[in-house]
Design a protein around this motif. Structure first.
Motif, PDB file in Angstrom:
ATOM      1  N   MET A   1     -13.785   8.605  10.272  1.00  0.00           N
ATOM      2  CA  MET A   1     -12.759   8.389  10.224  1.00  0.00           C
ATOM      3  C   MET A   1     -12.189   8.656   8.681  1.00  0.00           C
ATOM      4  SD  MET A   1     -11.088   7.606  13.073  1.00  0.00           S
ATOM      5  CE  MET A   1      -9.548   7.595  11.803  1.00  0.00           C
TER       6      MET A   1
ATOM      7  N   ALA B   1     -11.504  12.230   8.731  1.00  0.00           N
ATOM      8  CA  ALA B   1     -10.397  12.573   9.500  1.00  0.00           C
ATOM      9  C   ALA B   1      -9.066  12.283   8.751  1.00  0.00           C
ATOM     10  CB  ALA B   1     -10.546  12.001  10.781  1.00  0.00           C
TER      11      ALA B   1
ATOM     12  N   VAL C   1      -7.651  16.702  13.899  1.00  0.00           N
ATOM     13  CA  VAL C   1      -8.180  15.598  13.264  1.00  0.00           C
ATOM     14  C   VAL C   1      -7.959  14.460  14.034  1.00  0.00           C
ATOM     15  CG1 VAL C   1      -7.808  14.277  11.239  1.00  0.00           C
ATOM     16  CG2 VAL C   1      -7.830  16.694  11.118  1.00  0.00           C
TER      17      VAL C   1
ATOM     18  N   ALA D   1     -10.726  12.039  15.852  1.00  0.00           N
ATOM     19  CA  ALA D   1     -10.996  10.771  15.455  1.00  0.00           C
ATOM     20  C   ALA D   1     -10.895   9.789  16.588  1.00  0.00           C
ATOM     21  CB  ALA D   1      -9.767  10.379  14.360  1.00  0.00           C
TER      22      ALA D   1
ATOM     23  N   PHE E   1     -13.072   5.703  16.782  1.00  0.00           N
ATOM     24  CA  PHE E   1     -12.134   5.088  16.469  1.00  0.00           C
ATOM     25  C   PHE E   1     -12.426   3.448  16.120  1.00  0.00           C
ATOM     26  CE2 PHE E   1      -7.698   5.507  15.414  1.00  0.00           C
ATOM     27  CZ  PHE E   1      -6.982   4.076  15.620  1.00  0.00           C
TER      28      PHE E   1
ATOM     29  N   TYR F   1      -7.501   1.772   6.203  1.00  0.00           N
ATOM     30  CA  TYR F   1      -6.691   3.040   6.465  1.00  0.00           C
ATOM     31  C   TYR F   1      -5.253   3.132   5.407  1.00  0.00           C
ATOM     32  CZ  TYR F   1      -8.302   3.956  10.877  1.00  0.00           C
ATOM     33  OH  TYR F   1      -9.173   4.391  12.238  1.00  0.00           O
TER      34      TYR F   1
ATOM     35  N   ASN G   1     -14.745  14.310  19.737  1.00  0.00           N
ATOM     36  CA  ASN G   1     -15.073  14.956  18.831  1.00  0.00           C
ATOM     37  C   ASN G   1     -15.387  16.347  18.572  1.00  0.00           C
ATOM     38  OD1 ASN G   1     -17.224  11.985  18.479  1.00  0.00           O
ATOM     39  ND2 ASN G   1     -15.564  12.234  16.932  1.00  0.00           N
TER      40      ASN G   1
END
Length: 322
Positions: free
Chosen positions: A104, A107, A143, A147, A151, A158, A285
């Motif tokens: 992540m 990403a 992306v 992701a 997730f 984040y 993915n």
């Protein structure tokens, strides 16, 4: 002039700069992983890399191996924001890894090209072509799709990662402007960035408690030949990575550098699957990575067409005889 040749690069040099940065960046991922498995003080490692860079360029200039100019306080003031954004990007990126898993994190960081595109348009750089815009949007869409296959939500992580994207965007845009408008070469920008980074990094490793424990551990591990070899390779590759990144940004653009970074991320992820194994692959993915890669190839083709369609720059008699 060194900076003139960089600012007016040929398509061949632009391609070489982009490929070199991609290879160096991809190699650095695995080198950093190898060194951090034995030496976990990442900020101290970054400080050593910046110190090695500054010393190498300084002594190279003293011995005549480079035409880079010496320290100028006015130039240092102009490039201080570049250094601050660079270090802020690194600091927030490291902080985000505490709450966000690596897939992540990669990403989110791949959203940088879209941010660079928006920043360039907002600063009056001009509207990009339709192909460039659509290719960057394809990368961003890839992306997001990739992701979704892995997730996990952490608000703090984040937030740190997105803040890192912001600082990386501002950093790359400033590097591009510094190289083009101030006539600085990639080596000169690299020297100023390293030189100006050191006080900030030293303050950081002291306040975070890394120092002096990190230094003691470094001396303790210096008896291991394998560790020293990896450490030296890490320091050298840190210099190579910074040089190729600045060169790519100057002779191409900040957006091109971030696109190369995106493709590097795809390559690193793929190699990680092959070399490390044990990672479950989801359809989302794979779909996202395919869209992401296709967008990168599309962008490269669009930028190549755009560069080749530009008329050659007319050089005056005065410039031709400089």
């Amino acid at each position: 002039m060194e900076n003139r040749s960089e600012a007016e690069a040929s398509p061949y040099k632009s391609l070489v700069a982009a490929v070199s940065y991609g290879i160096a960046s991809m190699a650095m991922v695995f080198i950093n992983k190898a060194i951090l498995m034995q030496y976990g003080h990442s900020m101290t490692l970054l400080t050593l890399q910046q110190l090695a860079t500054a010393l190498l360029i300084h002594f190279g200039r003293q011995m005549g191996y480079t035409r880079a100019r010496g320290v100028d306080m006015e130039t240092a003031k102009k490039l201080l924001p570049v250094s601050l954004f660079y270090n802020a990007n690194v600091a927030f990126a490291l902080a985000s890894l505490k709450g966000v898993n690596i897939p992540m994190y990669i990403a989110i960081k791949r959203l940088t090209p879209l941010a660079v595109l928006i920043a360039g348009f907002s600063s009056g750089k001009g509207k990009p072509t339709t192909q460039v815009t659509l290719s960057v949007l394809s990368i961003a869409a890839g992306v997001i799709i990739a992701a979704l296959g892995d997730f996990s939500f952490d608000l703090w992580g984040y937030g740190m990662a997105l803040t890192s994207v912001f600082f990386q965007t501002m950093y790359l845009v400033l590097v591009e402007r510094s190289g083009a408008e101030d006539g600085l070469s990639s080596i000169e920008i690299m020297f100023y960035n390293s030189f100006l980074s050191l006080p900030f990094l030293i303050f950081l490793i002291i306040t975070t408690g890394e120092f002096p424990n990190s230094l003691a551990l470094l001396f303790a591990k210096s008896n291991s030949l394998s560790f020293l070899v990896i450490l030296v390779i890490s320091l050298v590759m840190g210099i190579v990575l910074n040089f190729t990144m600045f060169l790519c940004t100057i002779v191409n653009s900040a957006l091109t550098t971030t696109i190369v970074g995106v493709l590097k991320g795809v390559g690193s992820t793929t190699l990680g699957f092959v070399i490390l194994g044990g990672v479950e692959v989801h359809a989302l993915n794979v779909t996202g990575l395919v869209i992401n890669t296709a967008g990168g190839v599309w962008y490269s083709y669009a930028k190549y067409q755009q560069k080749m369609s530009k008329p050659p720059k007319q050089v005056s008699d005065v410039e031709a005889h400089r």
